[in-house]
Design a protein around this motif. Structure first.
Motif, PDB file in Angstrom:
ATOM      1  N   ASN A   1       8.388   6.751  -6.976  1.00 39.63           N
ATOM      2  CA  ASN A   1       7.553   5.583  -7.466  1.00 39.63           C
ATOM      3  C   ASN A   1       6.005   5.614  -7.165  1.00 39.63           C
ATOM      4  O   ASN A   1       5.236   5.082  -7.519  1.00 39.63           O
ATOM      5  CB  ASN A   1       7.668   4.223  -6.945  1.00 39.63           C
ATOM      6  CG  ASN A   1       8.937   3.791  -7.674  1.00 39.63           C
ATOM      7  OD1 ASN A   1       9.760   3.779  -8.698  1.00 39.63           O
ATOM      8  ND2 ASN A   1      10.099   3.135  -6.613  1.00 39.63           N
ATOM      9  N   GLY A   2       6.190   6.578  -7.546  1.00 39.68           N
ATOM     10  CA  GLY A   2       4.009   6.998  -7.361  1.00 39.68           C
ATOM     11  C   GLY A   2       3.193   7.262  -5.974  1.00 39.68           C
ATOM     12  O   GLY A   2       2.688   7.629  -6.225  1.00 39.68           O
TER      13      GLY A   2
ATOM     14  N   TRP B   1      -1.549   4.744  -4.217  1.00 40.05           N
ATOM     15  CA  TRP B   1      -2.839   4.828  -5.304  1.00 40.05           C
ATOM     16  C   TRP B   1      -3.000   3.717  -5.780  1.00 40.05           C
ATOM     17  O   TRP B   1      -4.108   2.881  -5.691  1.00 40.05           O
ATOM     18  CB  TRP B   1      -3.496   5.902  -5.000  1.00 40.05           C
ATOM     19  CG  TRP B   1      -3.923   7.059  -3.919  1.00 40.05           C
ATOM     20  CD1 TRP B   1      -3.431   8.109  -3.375  1.00 40.05           C
ATOM     21  CD2 TRP B   1      -5.093   6.494  -3.135  1.00 40.05           C
ATOM     22  NE1 TRP B   1      -3.703   8.036  -1.783  1.00 40.05           N
ATOM     23  CE2 TRP B   1      -4.907   7.378  -1.778  1.00 40.05           C
ATOM     24  CE3 TRP B   1      -6.218   5.847  -2.681  1.00 40.05           C
ATOM     25  CZ2 TRP B   1      -5.645   7.977  -0.861  1.00 40.05           C
ATOM     26  CZ3 TRP B   1      -7.012   5.867  -1.680  1.00 40.05           C
ATOM     27  CH2 TRP B   1      -6.644   7.022  -0.914  1.00 40.05           C
ATOM     28  N   LYS B   2      -2.137   3.281  -6.914  1.00 36.37           N
ATOM     29  CA  LYS B   2      -1.267   2.511  -8.007  1.00 36.37           C
ATOM     30  C   LYS B   2      -2.633   0.594  -7.223  1.00 36.37           C
ATOM     31  O   LYS B   2      -2.842   0.396  -7.704  1.00 36.37           O
ATOM     32  CB  LYS B   2      -0.847   2.398  -8.429  1.00 36.37           C
ATOM     33  CG  LYS B   2      -0.495   1.755  -9.896  1.00 36.37           C
ATOM     34  CD  LYS B   2       0.906   1.767 -10.780  1.00 36.37           C
ATOM     35  CE  LYS B   2       0.470   1.019 -11.513  1.00 36.37           C
ATOM     36  NZ  LYS B   2       0.974  -0.188 -11.330  1.00 36.37           N
TER      37      LYS B   2
ATOM     38  N   ASN C   1       0.862  -1.423   0.029  1.00 39.09           N
ATOM     39  CA  ASN C   1      -0.036  -0.197   0.138  1.00 39.09           C
ATOM     40  C   ASN C   1       1.169   1.003  -0.083  1.00 39.09           C
ATOM     41  O   ASN C   1       0.251   2.464   0.032  1.00 39.09           O
ATOM     42  CB  ASN C   1      -0.799   0.171   1.227  1.00 39.09           C
ATOM     43  CG  ASN C   1      -2.215  -0.859   0.904  1.00 39.09           C
ATOM     44  OD1 ASN C   1      -2.593  -1.614   2.409  1.00 39.09           O
ATOM     45  ND2 ASN C   1      -2.551  -1.155   0.184  1.00 39.09           N
ATOM     46  N   LEU C   2       2.017   1.756   0.526  1.00 36.41           N
ATOM     47  CA  LEU C   2       2.790   2.357   0.107  1.00 36.41           C
ATOM     48  C   LEU C   2       4.281   2.012  -0.861  1.00 36.41           C
ATOM     49  O   LEU C   2       4.559   1.409  -1.570  1.00 36.41           O
ATOM     50  CB  LEU C   2       3.796   2.340   1.468  1.00 36.41           C
ATOM     51  CG  LEU C   2       3.138   2.276   3.110  1.00 36.41           C
ATOM     52  CD1 LEU C   2       3.896   2.234   4.108  1.00 36.41           C
ATOM     53  CD2 LEU C   2       2.281   3.820   2.804  1.00 36.41           C
ATOM     54  N   ALA C   3       4.638   2.875  -1.186  1.00 33.94           N
ATOM     55  CA  ALA C   3       5.714   3.824  -2.312  1.00 33.94           C
ATOM     56  C   ALA C   3       6.277   4.753  -1.934  1.00 33.94           C
ATOM     57  O   ALA C   3       5.772   5.950  -1.263  1.00 33.94           O
ATOM     58  CB  ALA C   3       4.963   3.395  -3.466  1.00 33.94           C
ATOM     59  N   SER C   4       7.989   4.904  -2.238  1.00 36.42           N
ATOM     60  CA  SER C   4       8.080   6.133  -2.116  1.00 36.42           C
ATOM     61  C   SER C   4       7.891   7.090  -3.674  1.00 36.42           C
ATOM     62  O   SER C   4       6.596   6.385  -4.092  1.00 36.42           O
ATOM     63  CB  SER C   4       9.955   6.228  -3.256  1.00 36.42           C
ATOM     64  OG  SER C   4       9.897   5.716  -4.279  1.00 36.42           O
ATOM     65  N   GLN C   5       7.540   8.206  -3.276  1.00 36.98           N
ATOM     66  CA  GLN C   5       7.195   9.488  -3.614  1.00 36.98           C
ATOM     67  C   GLN C   5       7.508   9.394  -5.332  1.00 36.98           C
ATOM     68  O   GLN C   5       6.828   9.500  -6.395  1.00 36.98           O
ATOM     69  CB  GLN C   5       7.721  10.711  -3.529  1.00 36.98           C
ATOM     70  CG  GLN C   5       6.483  10.957  -1.888  1.00 36.98           C
ATOM     71  CD  GLN C   5       6.159  12.612  -1.473  1.00 36.98           C
ATOM     72  OE1 GLN C   5       7.248  13.120  -1.608  1.00 36.98           O
ATOM     73  NE2 GLN C   5       5.739  12.787  -1.288  1.00 36.98           N
TER      74      GLN C   5
END
Ligand code: MN3
Length: 221
Positions: A107-108, A209-210, A101-105
């Motif tokens: 990577n979106g 969010w992807k 549910n998490l990603a670096s900025q």
């Protein structure tokens, strides 16, 4: 999307007993420092290699004991093990979702959703900002340890914000999990100390969010 929580390799056979499935820590989809400054590498390292690993280990141990008890028709022990399986199995399910549910900025992370999910957020909450406001308030207010969730109620065809105690998985409420926020102190204390609300406010900067939209597409299909 990674296959959350399927039993992996490592099944084993003991005598004539049924094989016990061994669950495994799923690969983290980024480096420990990828979510900085929102979540420090130190927290990520401990959270993943110690906390999540412990849920996996304790789940496997409990399932092995359960299989043993089942083999012996020892119903009392089987019942006694259920809370351990729920707690550690829930911990494994929840964290396996949380990492994705998490990603670096770069990577979106934090990039607002579009498409069907965005439409439903607008329909059910008015706007993404309003959803974030409501979910943050409910999640920050959880007493003790638990999780805040955005889930999909398939029967009603609606999004829903729910909270769960301890490691109870959202499925216990009949809702499909889309986005979870871990508000156990181990998830933020080293960085945010006692100010849980600041952690909850900051985490939206790295929400993938992807991934949430992919989960929504599966849940609503
Ligand atoms: Mn945790």
């Amino acid at each position: 999307m990674s296959q959350c929580c399927m039993a992996g390799e490592g099944s084993k056979q003991e005598g004539s007993k049924q094989a016990v499935k061994q669950f495994q820590l799923p690969a983290l989809p980024y480096d420990f420092n990828a979510l900085e400054p929102t979540i420090s590498a130190e927290i990520m390292n401990l959270h993943y290699t110690k906390h999540h690993q412990a849920y996996v280990n304790n789940l496997n141990k409990a399932l092995e004991q359960y299989a043993e008890a089942e083999y012996k028709n020892d119903l009392q022990t089987m019942i006694a093990l259920q809370s351990l399986i729920k707690f550690n199995g829930g911990g494994h399910i929840n964290h396996s979702i949380f990492w994705t549910n998490l990603a670096s900025q770069k990577n979106g992370g934090g990039t607002p959703p579009n498409g069907k999910l965005a439409e439903l957020i607008n329909r059910d909450y008015g706007s993404l900002d309003k959803l974030i406001e409501q979910m943050s308030a409910k999640t920050s207010a959880i007493q003790g340890s638990g999780w805040g969730w955005l889930g999909y109620n398939k029967a009603k065809g609606k999004l829903t914000i729910r909270t769960c105690e301890n490691q109870d998985p959202l499925s216990t409420k009949g809702v499909i999990p889309l986005l979870g926020i871990d508000v156990w102190e181990h998830a933020y204390y080293l960085q945010y100390k006692n100010v849980r609300a600041d952690y909850v406010k900051a985490i939206w900067n790295i929400v993938n969010w992807k991934n949430v939209a992919e989960r929504f597409a599966l849940a609503s299909s």
